[in-house]
Motif scaffolding. Sequence first.
Motif, PDB file in Angstrom:
ATOM      1  N   MET A  95      -2.821  -7.281  -7.916  1.00  0.00           N
ATOM      2  CA  MET A  95      -1.698  -6.845  -7.356  1.00  0.00           C
ATOM      3  C   MET A  95      -1.460  -5.584  -8.051  1.00  0.00           C
ATOM      4  SD  MET A  95       1.910  -8.546  -6.554  1.00  0.00           S
ATOM      5  CE  MET A  95       2.488  -7.880  -5.222  1.00  0.00           C
ATOM      6  N   PHE A  96      -1.204  -4.278  -7.723  1.00  0.00           N
ATOM      7  CA  PHE A  96      -0.941  -3.436  -8.128  1.00  0.00           C
ATOM      8  C   PHE A  96       0.496  -2.904  -7.998  1.00  0.00           C
ATOM      9  CE2 PHE A  96      -4.879  -2.390  -5.610  1.00  0.00           C
ATOM     10  CZ  PHE A  96      -5.592  -2.840  -6.672  1.00  0.00           C
ATOM     11  N   LYS A  97       1.045  -2.407  -9.270  1.00  0.00           N
ATOM     12  CA  LYS A  97       2.452  -1.840  -9.548  1.00  0.00           C
ATOM     13  C   LYS A  97       2.613  -0.849  -8.706  1.00  0.00           C
ATOM     14  CE  LYS A  97       3.429  -4.550 -13.591  1.00  0.00           C
ATOM     15  NZ  LYS A  97       3.932  -4.382 -14.911  1.00  0.00           N
ATOM     16  N   LYS A  98       3.617  -0.302  -7.966  1.00  0.00           N
ATOM     17  CA  LYS A  98       3.982   0.899  -7.353  1.00  0.00           C
ATOM     18  C   LYS A  98       5.282   1.224  -7.687  1.00  0.00           C
ATOM     19  CE  LYS A  98       0.786  -0.164  -3.347  1.00  0.00           C
ATOM     20  NZ  LYS A  98       0.682  -0.181  -2.053  1.00  0.00           N
ATOM     21  N   TYR A  99       5.156   2.798  -7.992  1.00  0.00           N
ATOM     22  CA  TYR A  99       6.419   3.309  -8.264  1.00  0.00           C
ATOM     23  C   TYR A  99       6.760   4.540  -7.292  1.00  0.00           C
ATOM     24  CZ  TYR A  99       5.785   0.649 -12.655  1.00  0.00           C
ATOM     25  OH  TYR A  99       5.577  -0.291 -13.618  1.00  0.00           O
ATOM     26  N   GLU A 100       7.862   4.758  -7.150  1.00  0.00           N
ATOM     27  CA  GLU A 100       8.386   5.963  -6.233  1.00  0.00           C
ATOM     28  C   GLU A 100       9.174   6.943  -7.071  1.00  0.00           C
ATOM     29  OE1 GLU A 100      11.342   6.305  -2.721  1.00  0.00           O
ATOM     30  OE2 GLU A 100       9.661   5.581  -2.015  1.00  0.00           O
ATOM     31  N   ILE A 101       8.672   8.123  -7.464  1.00  0.00           N
ATOM     32  CA  ILE A 101       9.310   8.806  -8.266  1.00  0.00           C
ATOM     33  C   ILE A 101      10.184   9.833  -7.370  1.00  0.00           C
ATOM     34  CG2 ILE A 101       8.795  10.979  -9.721  1.00  0.00           C
ATOM     35  CD1 ILE A 101       7.545   8.306 -10.743  1.00  0.00           C
ATOM     36  N   TYR A 102      10.035  10.363  -6.334  1.00  0.00           N
ATOM     37  CA  TYR A 102      10.739  10.805  -5.434  1.00  0.00           C
ATOM     38  C   TYR A 102      10.549  10.929  -3.978  1.00  0.00           C
ATOM     39  CZ  TYR A 102       8.198  15.195  -5.152  1.00  0.00           C
ATOM     40  OH  TYR A 102       7.164  16.139  -4.978  1.00  0.00           O
ATOM     41  N   LYS A 103      11.440  10.711  -3.157  1.00  0.00           N
ATOM     42  CA  LYS A 103      11.048  10.801  -1.715  1.00  0.00           C
ATOM     43  C   LYS A 103      12.358  11.583  -1.149  1.00  0.00           C
ATOM     44  CE  LYS A 103       9.950   7.842   2.093  1.00  0.00           C
ATOM     45  NZ  LYS A 103       9.466   6.666   2.630  1.00  0.00           N
ATOM     46  N   LYS A 104      11.660  12.762  -0.684  1.00  0.00           N
ATOM     47  CA  LYS A 104      12.863  13.577   0.046  1.00  0.00           C
ATOM     48  C   LYS A 104      12.936  13.069   1.750  1.00  0.00           C
ATOM     49  CE  LYS A 104      12.516  17.218  -3.377  1.00  0.00           C
ATOM     50  NZ  LYS A 104      12.226  18.465  -3.686  1.00  0.00           N
TER      51      LYS A 104
END
Length: 77
Positions: A1-10
Amino acid sequence: MFKKYEIYKKDNYNMLKVEVRGKTIIVREISDQWGEDCHTFVSRPQMMHWAENRFRPEDFIGREEEREAIIAAFKEI
């Protein structure tokens, strides 16, 4: 399983997401102008070096808080 991060989302076409796959870090930069750009890093210092150069202070004049939030999000990875 991979860790996912959202830095920004406009919106659905302008976002920056990061996946951590073991020792490999994959940064996906999606924009409505350039499409998807994928960067692969083998260490966090290498990723931070890229982030510091990609999000330069001179590009965020008047929007310093936005840049600081992006860099802080990268540091949390």
